[in-house]
Design a protein around this motif. Sequence first.
Motif, PDB file in Angstrom:
ATOM      1  N   UNK A  92     -11.147  -4.501   4.435  1.00  0.00           N
ATOM      2  CA  UNK A  92     -12.447  -3.894   4.093  1.00  0.00           C
ATOM      3  C   UNK A  92     -12.317  -2.428   3.694  1.00  0.00           C
ATOM      4  N   UNK A  93     -11.351  -1.727   4.276  1.00  0.00           N
ATOM      5  CA  UNK A  93     -11.262  -0.292   4.041  1.00  0.00           C
ATOM      6  C   UNK A  93     -10.873   0.054   2.610  1.00  0.00           C
ATOM      7  N   UNK A  94     -10.356  -0.901   1.862  1.00  0.00           N
ATOM      8  CA  UNK A  94     -10.100  -0.653   0.446  1.00  0.00           C
ATOM      9  C   UNK A  94     -11.393  -0.291  -0.275  1.00  0.00           C
ATOM     10  N   UNK A  95     -12.511  -0.857   0.185  1.00  0.00           N
ATOM     11  CA  UNK A  95     -13.818  -0.611  -0.427  1.00  0.00           C
ATOM     12  C   UNK A  95     -14.559   0.539   0.233  1.00  0.00           C
ATOM     13  N   UNK A  96     -14.011   1.065   1.322  1.00  0.00           N
ATOM     14  CA  UNK A  96     -14.704   2.090   2.115  1.00  0.00           C
ATOM     15  C   UNK A  96     -13.825   3.320   2.284  1.00  0.00           C
ATOM     16  N   UNK A  97     -13.552   3.991   1.209  1.00  0.00           N
ATOM     17  CA  UNK A  97     -12.799   5.236   1.289  1.00  0.00           C
ATOM     18  C   UNK A  97     -11.326   5.120   0.970  1.00  0.00           C
ATOM     19  N   UNK A  98     -10.801   3.881   0.850  1.00  0.00           N
ATOM     20  CA  UNK A  98      -9.408   3.716   0.470  1.00  0.00           C
ATOM     21  C   UNK A  98      -8.494   3.452   1.645  1.00  0.00           C
ATOM     22  N   UNK A  99      -7.294   2.977   1.337  1.00  0.00           N
ATOM     23  CA  UNK A  99      -6.331   2.570   2.358  1.00  0.00           C
ATOM     24  C   UNK A  99      -4.922   2.878   1.872  1.00  0.00           C
ATOM     25  N   UNK A 100      -4.122   3.532   2.728  1.00  0.00           N
ATOM     26  CA  UNK A 100      -2.712   3.736   2.408  1.00  0.00           C
ATOM     27  C   UNK A 100      -1.981   2.408   2.588  1.00  0.00           C
ATOM     28  N   UNK A 101      -1.125   2.079   1.618  1.00  0.00           N
ATOM     29  CA  UNK A 101      -0.465   0.776   1.664  1.00  0.00           C
ATOM     30  C   UNK A 101       0.859   0.810   0.917  1.00  0.00           C
ATOM     31  N   UNK A 102       1.714  -0.154   1.261  1.00  0.00           N
ATOM     32  CA  UNK A 102       2.868  -0.472   0.413  1.00  0.00           C
ATOM     33  C   UNK A 102       2.343  -1.442  -0.647  1.00  0.00           C
ATOM     34  N   UNK A 103       2.409  -1.039  -1.876  1.00  0.00           N
ATOM     35  CA  UNK A 103       1.778  -1.833  -2.924  1.00  0.00           C
ATOM     36  C   UNK A 103       2.781  -2.087  -4.051  1.00  0.00           C
ATOM     37  N   UNK A 104       2.889  -3.346  -4.445  1.00  0.00           N
ATOM     38  CA  UNK A 104       3.771  -3.721  -5.562  1.00  0.00           C
ATOM     39  C   UNK A 104       2.931  -3.772  -6.839  1.00  0.00           C
ATOM     40  N   UNK A 105       3.262  -2.885  -7.764  1.00  0.00           N
ATOM     41  CA  UNK A 105       2.554  -2.805  -9.041  1.00  0.00           C
ATOM     42  C   UNK A 105       3.374  -3.531 -10.103  1.00  0.00           C
ATOM     43  N   UNK A 106       2.724  -4.425 -10.824  1.00  0.00           N
ATOM     44  CA  UNK A 106       3.403  -5.182 -11.892  1.00  0.00           C
ATOM     45  C   UNK A 106       2.808  -4.801 -13.242  1.00  0.00           C
ATOM     46  N   UNK A 107       3.635  -4.968 -14.283  1.00  0.00           N
ATOM     47  CA  UNK A 107       3.218  -4.616 -15.641  1.00  0.00           C
ATOM     48  C   UNK A 107       2.603  -5.830 -16.322  1.00  0.00           C
ATOM     49  N   UNK A 108       1.483  -5.632 -16.976  1.00  0.00           N
ATOM     50  CA  UNK A 108       0.781  -6.711 -17.677  1.00  0.00           C
ATOM     51  C   UNK A 108       1.285  -6.802 -19.117  1.00  0.00           C
ATOM     52  N   UNK A 109       1.965  -7.897 -19.430  1.00  0.00           N
ATOM     53  CA  UNK A 109       2.569  -8.063 -20.761  1.00  0.00           C
ATOM     54  C   UNK A 109       1.558  -8.528 -21.822  1.00  0.00           C
TER      55      UNK A 109
ATOM     56  N   UNK B 138       1.248  -7.352  -4.872  1.00  0.00           N
ATOM     57  CA  UNK B 138       1.281  -7.499  -3.415  1.00  0.00           C
ATOM     58  C   UNK B 138       0.804  -6.203  -2.779  1.00  0.00           C
ATOM     59  N   UNK B 139       0.187  -6.326  -1.599  1.00  0.00           N
ATOM     60  CA  UNK B 139      -0.333  -5.143  -0.908  1.00  0.00           C
ATOM     61  C   UNK B 139      -0.204  -5.354   0.593  1.00  0.00           C
ATOM     62  N   UNK B 140       0.487  -4.409   1.254  1.00  0.00           N
ATOM     63  CA  UNK B 140       0.652  -4.448   2.716  1.00  0.00           C
ATOM     64  C   UNK B 140       0.118  -3.136   3.280  1.00  0.00           C
ATOM     65  N   UNK B 141      -0.970  -3.188   4.052  1.00  0.00           N
ATOM     66  CA  UNK B 141      -1.563  -1.942   4.568  1.00  0.00           C
ATOM     67  C   UNK B 141      -0.617  -1.175   5.478  1.00  0.00           C
ATOM     68  N   UNK B 142      -0.642   0.149   5.341  1.00  0.00           N
ATOM     69  CA  UNK B 142       0.053   1.035   6.271  1.00  0.00           C
ATOM     70  C   UNK B 142      -0.907   1.422   7.384  1.00  0.00           C
ATOM     71  N   UNK B 143      -2.132   1.761   7.017  1.00  0.00           N
ATOM     72  CA  UNK B 143      -3.150   2.011   8.029  1.00  0.00           C
ATOM     73  C   UNK B 143      -3.647   0.669   8.567  1.00  0.00           C
ATOM     74  N   UNK B 144      -4.199   0.693   9.766  1.00  0.00           N
ATOM     75  CA  UNK B 144      -4.701  -0.532  10.365  1.00  0.00           C
ATOM     76  C   UNK B 144      -5.852  -1.096   9.547  1.00  0.00           C
ATOM     77  N   UNK B 145      -5.804  -2.386   9.306  1.00  0.00           N
ATOM     78  CA  UNK B 145      -6.915  -3.033   8.621  1.00  0.00           C
ATOM     79  C   UNK B 145      -7.808  -3.776   9.612  1.00  0.00           C
TER      80      UNK B 145
END
Length: 695
Positions: free
Chosen positions: A126-143, A155-162
């Motif tokens: 939920x915190x992604x929609x409420x101020x943002x969340x620190x996370x390990x995030x895998x960004x991929x390129x759209x071909x 992929x997204x793995x939260x660093x802060x508690x979700x």
Amino acid sequence: MDTIDKKLNALFDGKVVRKDLVHRIKKGTNVPTFVLEFLLARYCASDDEAEIQAGMEAVLDTLNDNYVRPNEANKAQSKVATKGKYRFIDKVHVNYVEKNRRHWAALENFDSRKVAISEKFYRDNDRLLQGGLWAEVTIAYNEIEDDDYAFYIEDLRPIQLSRFNFDQYCEGRQACSRDEWMSFILRSVGLEPGKLAHRVKMHFITRLLPLVEPNFNFIELGPRGTGKSYFFSEFSPYSTLISGGQATKATLFYNNQRKKIGLVGFWDTVAFDEVGGIKVKDHDTIQIMKDFMANGRFSRGVEVIADASMAFVGNLDLSVDQIVNSEVFDLFQPLPKEFDLAIMDRFACYLPGWEMPKNSSEFLTNNYGFITDYLAEAFHYQLKHTNRYEEVSKRIRLGKAVEGRDEKGIKKTVAAFLKILHPSGSPSDEEFEEYVAYAVEARRRVKEQMNKRKSDDEFAKINLSYINSDGEEVIIYCPESRLAPATQEPVRRDIHGDEETVVVATSAEDIPAKGSVFDDVLKKPAVPAESVNLQPEAQLQEQHFTIHYGATGYSYESIISPYLEGAKAIEIEDPYIRLTHQIQNFVRFCEAVIKTPSVKTIRLITSYDDDTDVKEMSDRLGELKQSLLEMDIELDLKVNKHMHDREIRIDNGWIIKIGRGLDFFQKPDSWFSVGTNDLMLRKCLETKVDIFKNS
């Protein structure tokens, strides 16, 4: 590990970290505390020194490889484009864009606000929609070239508690004594309780009260360098710190044009740093602030209710002993002139900042504490979902001098202490009386200063008291002013008589009578107010603050101009003055500098990399150099291939460090939007600013 460490690890396995490791890495990196603690908990969860050292190296390697540093957004985007995908550590915001009828992710340091994201990520976090969340995030390129976005989140793995389990938190507390729990809390904010007196421990706990109690009005004034603003800028992701600048009703409370609530609707605590420097744009802001501080609601065409606490921190330029014994000065002296008695009367707690120790490594802990984000989640949960006010009201008994706002302030302070130190149970009678006595003192400090300012006896009942468990009334005094006649019995002029006639304000009946230690002071005529300079001469001060993501009200001029007085030369070292928008930022910086007539030389030390169009960079800086010469200012350029520091050095001794260098403004959504030309109106990226004098 000592006994407390072992107990903490047993009760909260996976939610604690060694705080000395945080200190060691934090000094050399500009990374949020909870990001470091997340990595340390992953790589350094051991007591073996060799394993810890290896883990520290792994943490540093991870930061080097995966943490997107300020001004490296272009490099990060290039990595994704060339490799297909890459994993980063960054803060992710998710916004619903009505025009597109879909959600887009915005990555703060990756500097892209149109990244495709799957519904499952923001549904589970939920915190992604409420101020943002620190996370390990895998960004991929759209071909797919036909799509209107270049990147998507794979992929997204939260660093802060979700998610947070309050019952589990309370179970851990029940297995501890009050003093053990207090040690846990203090170590979690990086302090070693064994090196602090009990009263100082209570002061540090008090700094946390606005984070757990809704609509709690708190003030701390004291010397510089005691860490007043840390608790609101670094400790909790649910608090925001406003560092000087303008306080407008649209920013703080409600924007009528956008039909959007201000900061009080998005944060648990809105804190004002360097409160004396706040500029109030219009009187309505103060009126709305009074309404909000009184009951957590206000009206601006619509009725708005919010839970945010308000905290005010600032510096005292006079000694406390001078102030309490002065017939002119009071302990609210640094507040802006717009803060009248009605605002002051709404403060529930005045923390005596002059009793706090200066920041020093000797007070830092080498032991375990809660992961910062875990404790911040516990406080956030209690602010939103628990109410201890009724429990306090049934148990507390206050003296007859306690009036309406005194009672409310005292009860809210005690309720906040219970939330922090007794989240799931009740304190003993002795512990409860300790919290009540502290709360009464904190409110009396407010009442005494108002009584000193008021020309009649409206606030004269300053002898606040409570009834103890033995049925005895206990009057509480503030240590700094107990023997200060100018505070206990302020001398006032009779407005109907001459300047030699005085009227003594009577407090409660327990104030010592004439013939006591106050007698000599009472015989002195009052000092005409117009003969005294109420404000000390303004002096430039060191500043350390954070500009938050999305904040406005900052420009190069507002940050550096006050420190250019008498300067003849200014040197800026920034490796990222190479791309078009970065050179444009440097032009704006020069425009701010040349408004100080004494400046004659600007020196720029910058760098380039293999992707830089060196000829274009040289041509544009050359044009700026010629333009400055027409203003009788020399631009001295120096280019180094390898450099990383960002620093502005002024020849009058001041040094200004901005974490992101000059490039801390967001790109405008459109070149026809507000903020395109006036940087004070442009949204910022998050960065730290340190201004200090070169010794």
